[in-house]
Design a protein around this motif. Structure first.
Motif, mmCIF file in Angstrom:
data_model
loop_
_atom_site.group_PDB
_atom_site.id
_atom_site.type_symbol
_atom_site.label_atom_id
_atom_site.label_comp_id
_atom_site.label_asym_id
_atom_site.label_seq_id
_atom_site.Cartn_x
_atom_site.Cartn_y
_atom_site.Cartn_z
ATOM 1 N N UNK A 178 17.701 25.176 77.200
ATOM 2 C CA UNK A 178 17.195 25.011 78.562
ATOM 3 C C UNK A 178 17.708 26.126 79.480
ATOM 4 N N UNK A 179 18.981 26.508 79.276
ATOM 5 C CA UNK A 179 19.609 27.523 80.125
ATOM 6 C C UNK A 179 20.148 28.656 79.248
ATOM 7 N N UNK A 180 19.312 29.646 78.894
ATOM 8 C CA UNK A 180 19.717 30.720 77.975
ATOM 9 C C UNK A 180 20.921 31.533 78.446
ATOM 10 N N UNK A 181 21.253 31.485 79.722
ATOM 11 C CA UNK A 181 22.400 32.236 80.224
ATOM 12 C C UNK A 181 23.695 31.796 79.530
ATOM 13 N N UNK A 182 23.725 30.565 79.018
ATOM 14 C CA UNK A 182 24.919 30.068 78.337
ATOM 15 C C UNK A 182 25.153 30.766 77.002
ATOM 16 N N UNK A 183 24.122 31.387 76.452
ATOM 17 C CA UNK A 183 24.266 32.124 75.195
ATOM 18 C C UNK A 183 24.294 33.629 75.417
ATOM 19 N N UNK A 184 23.754 34.071 76.549
ATOM 20 C CA UNK A 184 23.701 35.505 76.828
ATOM 21 C C UNK A 184 24.920 35.983 77.611
ATOM 22 N N UNK A 185 25.500 35.088 78.419
ATOM 23 C CA UNK A 185 26.654 35.470 79.223
ATOM 24 C C UNK A 185 26.245 36.140 80.524
ATOM 25 N N UNK A 186 27.180 36.229 81.441
ATOM 26 C CA UNK A 186 26.948 36.893 82.727
ATOM 27 C C UNK A 186 28.238 37.595 83.142
ATOM 28 N N UNK A 187 28.126 38.619 83.949
ATOM 29 C CA UNK A 187 29.277 39.451 84.288
ATOM 30 C C UNK A 187 29.823 39.173 85.688
ATOM 31 N N UNK A 188 29.736 37.928 86.104
ATOM 32 C CA UNK A 188 30.350 37.541 87.365
ATOM 33 C C UNK A 188 31.852 37.331 87.158
ATOM 34 N N UNK A 189 32.561 37.199 88.257
ATOM 35 C CA UNK A 189 33.988 36.906 88.176
ATOM 36 C C UNK A 189 34.199 35.620 87.383
ATOM 37 N N UNK A 190 35.315 35.536 86.656
ATOM 38 C CA UNK A 190 35.573 34.383 85.791
ATOM 39 C C UNK A 190 35.595 33.072 86.562
ATOM 40 N N UNK A 191 35.981 33.109 87.821
ATOM 41 C CA UNK A 191 36.024 31.863 88.587
ATOM 42 C C UNK A 191 34.629 31.266 88.760
ATOM 43 N N UNK A 192 33.603 32.125 88.648
ATOM 44 C CA UNK A 192 32.229 31.622 88.692
ATOM 45 C C UNK A 192 31.727 31.267 87.298
ATOM 46 N N UNK A 193 32.130 32.047 86.290
ATOM 47 C CA UNK A 193 31.721 31.729 84.918
ATOM 48 C C UNK A 193 32.247 30.362 84.486
ATOM 49 N N UNK A 194 33.431 29.997 84.950
ATOM 50 C CA UNK A 194 34.010 28.697 84.618
ATOM 51 C C UNK A 194 33.169 27.562 85.175
ATOM 52 N N UNK A 195 32.550 27.771 86.330
ATOM 53 C CA UNK A 195 31.756 26.726 86.973
ATOM 54 C C UNK A 195 30.358 26.584 86.374
ATOM 55 N N UNK A 196 29.934 27.571 85.613
ATOM 56 C CA UNK A 196 28.563 27.560 85.102
ATOM 57 C C UNK A 196 28.274 26.376 84.173
#
Length: 278
Positions: A178-196
Motif C-alpha cells: 500500500x505504501x511503497x516508501x516503506x521498501x524504497x526508503x526516504x532521505x529525511x532526518x531520522x526523527x521523521x523516518x522513525x515516525x513513518x
C-alpha cells in the motif's frame, strides 16, 4: 501531516491495544481447529525491517542480517480485521526481534490478564507471547511442500499456530504494498523516518475501518516480502525462570488438548469411512 498521523489524537484513536474483555477473535471462535485452544489469543506479533537512509558513519548499527540498512519495527495486529494494535519503531536494524520486543515491553507494551499474542520462533518464553516448539517444522511453506499430516502434538500445534499467526505476516505485506516508501526508503532526518511506520499503520487502520472492501485489492498478498522464514530456534531473552516455565507449561497444555481432540476427529473420520465401505 506525518506528525499529525503519528501523534494523538489521530494515532491513539486508530492504533490501540485491546482490553482484557476483548472478545475471542472470529477466526478462532468459529473454527474448531482453534477453539477453544487459542481462545486467549488477542492477535499476532512480529517485527519487520523498514528501509532507512542514514549517513555513512551511522550505518553500522542499523545494518541488518541481510546487509541492508533498516529500522526493526515491532507490531501487533488483530487476527480477523487486520488492524494494527501496537507499533514500536526506530530500533536499529541490527537488533534482534527478541531485543526489540523487550524494549517494547519495558516502555509501554501491555497485555491484559491471561491474554497473549501469537509470535514466531524469534521470541522467547514469556507470559505475553505464545511461540512454536523449537526444532519442529512449522512454517506454512514447509507444510505445503511436504503434504503430510502432523505426527505428534508439537507438529499439530506448530501448524495451527503458524496458520493463525500468518495474519501479522500478511498485514506487513499489505502495508508495504500500500505504501511503497516503506521498501524504497526516504532521505529525511531520522526523527521523521522513525515516525513513518506508525503514521502509515494508523492510516492503514483508518482505511480498513472506513473502506473495508478495499482490502480485496490485496488478496494476492500473503506475507511480508522482507521477512525471512524463521529457523525454529527460540531466543531466550531476559525472562525469569518462573515465567519461562509458565509459558512452556501453557504451550504444552494447549498442544496436548489439541492433539487429543485431533485424534478423536481422526477416529470418527476412520469410522465413517468404514461405514461407507460396508
Amino acid at each position: 501531516m506525518l506528525l499529525a498521523f503519528s501523534s494523538p489524537p489521530f494515532y491513539t484513536t486508530y492504533v490501540r491495544l485491546p482490553e482484557e474483555d476483548e472478545p475471542i477473535p472470529t477466526p478462532i471462535y468459529n473454527n474448531p481447529r482453534y477453539h477453544p485452544f487459542f481462545d486467549h489469543a488477542l492477535g499476532a506479533a512480529d517485527g519487520s525491517h523498514i528501509v532507512t537512509a542514514l549517513p555513512l558513519d551511522e550505518r553500522s548499527a542499523s545494518r541488518n542480517r541481510k546487509g541492508g540498512i533498516s529500522q526493526n519495527v515491532f507490531a501487533t495486529c488483530t487476527l480477523d480485521t487486520l488492524l494494527f494494535t501496537y507499533v514500536l519503531s526506530g530500533i536499529e536494524g541490527s537488533a534482534t526481534d527478541s531485543t526489540v520486543f523487550q524494549m517494547a515491553r519495558q516502555v509501554d507494551f501491555r497485555v491484559p490478564g491471561d491474554r497473549y499474542y501469537l509470535a514466531d520462533a524469534g521470541y522467547g518464553f514469556v507470559d505475553l507471547l505464545l511461540v512454536p516448539y523449537r526444532g519442529v517444522r512449522y512454517h506454512l511453506a514447509e507444510w505445503g511442500r511436504a503434504g503430510l499430516k502432523p505426527v505428534n502434538k508439537e507438529e499439530l500445534f506448530n501448524l495451527r499456530h503458524a496458520k493463525l499467526r500468518n495474519a501479522i505476516e500478511r498485514i506487513f505485506g499489505i502495508l508495504k504494498k500500500r505504501f511503497p516508501i516503506l521498501r524504497a526508503g526516504c532521505e529525511y532526518d531520522m526523527k521523521y523516518q522513525v515516525r513513518l511506520p506508525p503514521a502509515l499503520c494508523a492510516l492503514h487502520n483508518f482505511i480498513r475501518i472506513y473502506d473495508p472492501s478495499e482490502i480485496q485489492d490485496f488478496q494476492d498478498v500473503q506475507g511480508d516480502p522482507d521477512r525471512a522464514p524463521q529457523t525454529g530456534e527460540l531466543a531466550e531473552g531476559p525472562a525469569t525462570r518462573a515465567e519461562r516455565s509458565r509459558a512452556d507449561s501453557r504451550r504444552d497444555y494447549i498442544a496436548q488438548t489439541m492433539w487429543e481432540s485431533y485424534q478423536g476427529w481422526l477416529r470418527q473420520a476412520e469410522a465413517g469411512e468404514d461405514e461407507q465401505m460396508e
